[in-house]
Design a protein around this motif. Structure first.
Motif, PDB file in Angstrom:
ATOM      1  N   LYS A   1      -5.786   3.592  -0.401  1.00  0.00           N
ATOM      2  CA  LYS A   1      -5.318   2.240  -0.717  1.00  0.00           C
ATOM      3  C   LYS A   1      -6.435   1.220  -0.514  1.00  0.00           C
ATOM      4  O   LYS A   1      -6.569   0.269  -1.279  1.00  0.00           O
ATOM      5  N   LYS A   2      -7.244   1.436   0.520  1.00  0.00           N
ATOM      6  CA  LYS A   2      -8.341   0.512   0.818  1.00  0.00           C
ATOM      7  C   LYS A   2      -9.431   0.583  -0.253  1.00  0.00           C
ATOM      8  O   LYS A   2     -10.092  -0.402  -0.540  1.00  0.00           O
ATOM      9  N   LEU A   3      -9.617   1.748  -0.852  1.00  0.00           N
ATOM     10  CA  LEU A   3     -10.689   1.949  -1.836  1.00  0.00           C
ATOM     11  C   LEU A   3     -10.187   1.995  -3.276  1.00  0.00           C
ATOM     12  O   LEU A   3     -10.963   2.312  -4.179  1.00  0.00           O
ATOM     13  N   ILE A   4      -8.935   1.671  -3.497  1.00  0.00           N
ATOM     14  CA  ILE A   4      -8.323   1.839  -4.820  1.00  0.00           C
ATOM     15  C   ILE A   4      -9.075   1.102  -5.932  1.00  0.00           C
ATOM     16  O   ILE A   4      -9.164   1.589  -7.051  1.00  0.00           O
ATOM     17  N   ASN A   5      -9.666  -0.042  -5.634  1.00  0.00           N
ATOM     18  CA  ASN A   5     -10.366  -0.828  -6.666  1.00  0.00           C
ATOM     19  C   ASN A   5     -11.862  -0.574  -6.712  1.00  0.00           C
ATOM     20  O   ASN A   5     -12.575  -1.204  -7.486  1.00  0.00           O
ATOM     21  N   ASN A   6     -12.356   0.325  -5.860  1.00  0.00           N
ATOM     22  CA  ASN A   6     -13.782   0.640  -5.831  1.00  0.00           C
ATOM     23  C   ASN A   6     -14.024   1.870  -6.701  1.00  0.00           C
ATOM     24  O   ASN A   6     -13.641   2.976  -6.346  1.00  0.00           O
ATOM     25  N   ARG A   7     -14.658   1.675  -7.828  1.00  0.00           N
ATOM     26  CA  ARG A   7     -14.857   2.764  -8.792  1.00  0.00           C
ATOM     27  C   ARG A   7     -15.907   3.781  -8.353  1.00  0.00           C
ATOM     28  O   ARG A   7     -16.041   4.826  -8.982  1.00  0.00           O
ATOM     29  N   LYS A   8     -16.655   3.491  -7.302  1.00  0.00           N
ATOM     30  CA  LYS A   8     -17.670   4.437  -6.839  1.00  0.00           C
ATOM     31  C   LYS A   8     -17.048   5.578  -6.033  1.00  0.00           C
ATOM     32  O   LYS A   8     -17.671   6.599  -5.820  1.00  0.00           O
ATOM     33  N   PHE A   9     -15.830   5.374  -5.565  1.00  0.00           N
ATOM     34  CA  PHE A   9     -15.154   6.359  -4.730  1.00  0.00           C
ATOM     35  C   PHE A   9     -13.905   6.891  -5.415  1.00  0.00           C
ATOM     36  O   PHE A   9     -13.165   6.148  -6.039  1.00  0.00           O
ATOM     37  N   LYS A  10     -13.692   8.186  -5.252  1.00  0.00           N
ATOM     38  CA  LYS A  10     -12.416   8.779  -5.645  1.00  0.00           C
ATOM     39  C   LYS A  10     -11.878   9.480  -4.404  1.00  0.00           C
ATOM     40  O   LYS A  10     -12.508  10.396  -3.877  1.00  0.00           O
ATOM     41  N   VAL A  11     -10.727   9.014  -3.934  1.00  0.00           N
ATOM     42  CA  VAL A  11     -10.123   9.584  -2.741  1.00  0.00           C
ATOM     43  C   VAL A  11      -8.968  10.478  -3.160  1.00  0.00           C
ATOM     44  O   VAL A  11      -8.101  10.088  -3.941  1.00  0.00           O
ATOM     45  N   ILE A  12      -8.968  11.698  -2.622  1.00  0.00           N
ATOM     46  CA  ILE A  12      -7.915  12.671  -2.871  1.00  0.00           C
ATOM     47  C   ILE A  12      -7.186  12.883  -1.547  1.00  0.00           C
ATOM     48  O   ILE A  12      -7.793  13.294  -0.557  1.00  0.00           O
ATOM     49  N   ASN A  13      -5.902  12.557  -1.535  1.00  0.00           N
ATOM     50  CA  ASN A  13      -5.105  12.716  -0.318  1.00  0.00           C
ATOM     51  C   ASN A  13      -4.620  14.148  -0.186  1.00  0.00           C
ATOM     52  O   ASN A  13      -4.138  14.739  -1.149  1.00  0.00           O
ATOM     53  N   PHE A  14      -4.762  14.677   1.038  1.00  0.00           N
ATOM     54  CA  PHE A  14      -4.196  15.986   1.358  1.00  0.00           C
ATOM     55  C   PHE A  14      -3.551  15.884   2.731  1.00  0.00           C
ATOM     56  O   PHE A  14      -4.186  15.446   3.693  1.00  0.00           O
ATOM     57  N   ASP A  15      -2.289  16.265   2.792  1.00  0.00           N
ATOM     58  CA  ASP A  15      -1.563  16.192   4.055  1.00  0.00           C
ATOM     59  C   ASP A  15      -0.629  17.385   4.181  1.00  0.00           C
ATOM     60  O   ASP A  15      -0.237  17.983   3.168  1.00  0.00           O
ATOM     61  N   ILE A  16      -0.281  17.711   5.402  1.00  0.00           N
ATOM     62  CA  ILE A  16       0.647  18.807   5.663  1.00  0.00           C
ATOM     63  C   ILE A  16       2.024  18.488   5.082  1.00  0.00           C
ATOM     64  O   ILE A  16       2.808  19.374   4.778  1.00  0.00           O
TER      65      ILE A  16
END
Length: 177
Positions: free
Chosen positions: A52-67
């Motif tokens: 959510k913090k990086l959602i508008n930053n195109r340099k980063f792609k965050v992939i969530n993984f949780d139990i």
């Protein structure tokens, strides 16, 4: 590792805890070598605050993984390519053998992987914080003490940088030896 539906160990940020966790996120982001298309696996992502913090930053792609499957973008992290693994207050819930196995799998997956791991000190100040924030169950169910968690990481990895957050947690930037 078996996935479970229990959301009890997942932190929801309030006003005071938000200051603490936002400081952690800010410092994590500062530890990432910014280049185009950095892929980050947020391992133990919970409610996905980093994404959510990086959602508008195109340099980063965050992939969530949780139990908790409902909070994950992927069902199997091993099927995803990523440059960084971020894990905040997660490995303390692992058994020693499970963390050792995870580190071996991660090294096979990407020998050049950078890891950013936040380790709670679980000390006196943390206990005061738990009382003030009425979070008496914080750290409930932990298997590893902070020293044991760090010792296991240091067996396979070297510390590149360490950042302290309010004397409550340390953030480590690590890479495989």
């Amino acid at each position: 590792m078996k996935k479970k539906k229990n959301f009890s160990n997942i932190t929801k940020h309030g006003i005071l805890s938000g200051i603490y966790f936002n400081n952690i996120l800010k410092n994590i982001i500062c530890l990432i070598n910014i280049k185009n298309n950095v892929k980050i696996l947020d391992f133990g992502s919970g409610y996905g605050y980093l994404k959510k913090k990086l959602i508008n930053n195109r340099k980063f792609k965050v992939i969530n993984f949780d139990i908790v499957e409902e909070l994950s973008d992927v069902s199997d992290w091993k099927k995803v390519k990523f440059d960084y693994l971020v894990s905040t207050h997660v490995f303390m819930y692992f058994k020693k053998k499970d963390l050792e196995d995870l580190l071996l799998s991660l090294k096979k997956h990407n020998k050049k992987l950078k890891m950013i791991v936040t380790i709670s000190k679980q000390g006196f100040l943390n206990n005061i914080g738990k009382f003030i924030l009425n979070e008496k169950d914080a750290h409930k169910g932990t298997s590893l003490k902070p020293k044991n968690e760090l010792d296991l990481l240091k067996k396979k990895m070297k510390i590149i940088k360490k950042v302290n957050i309010f004397f409550l947690s340390d953030i480590y930037l690590l890479e495989f030896k």
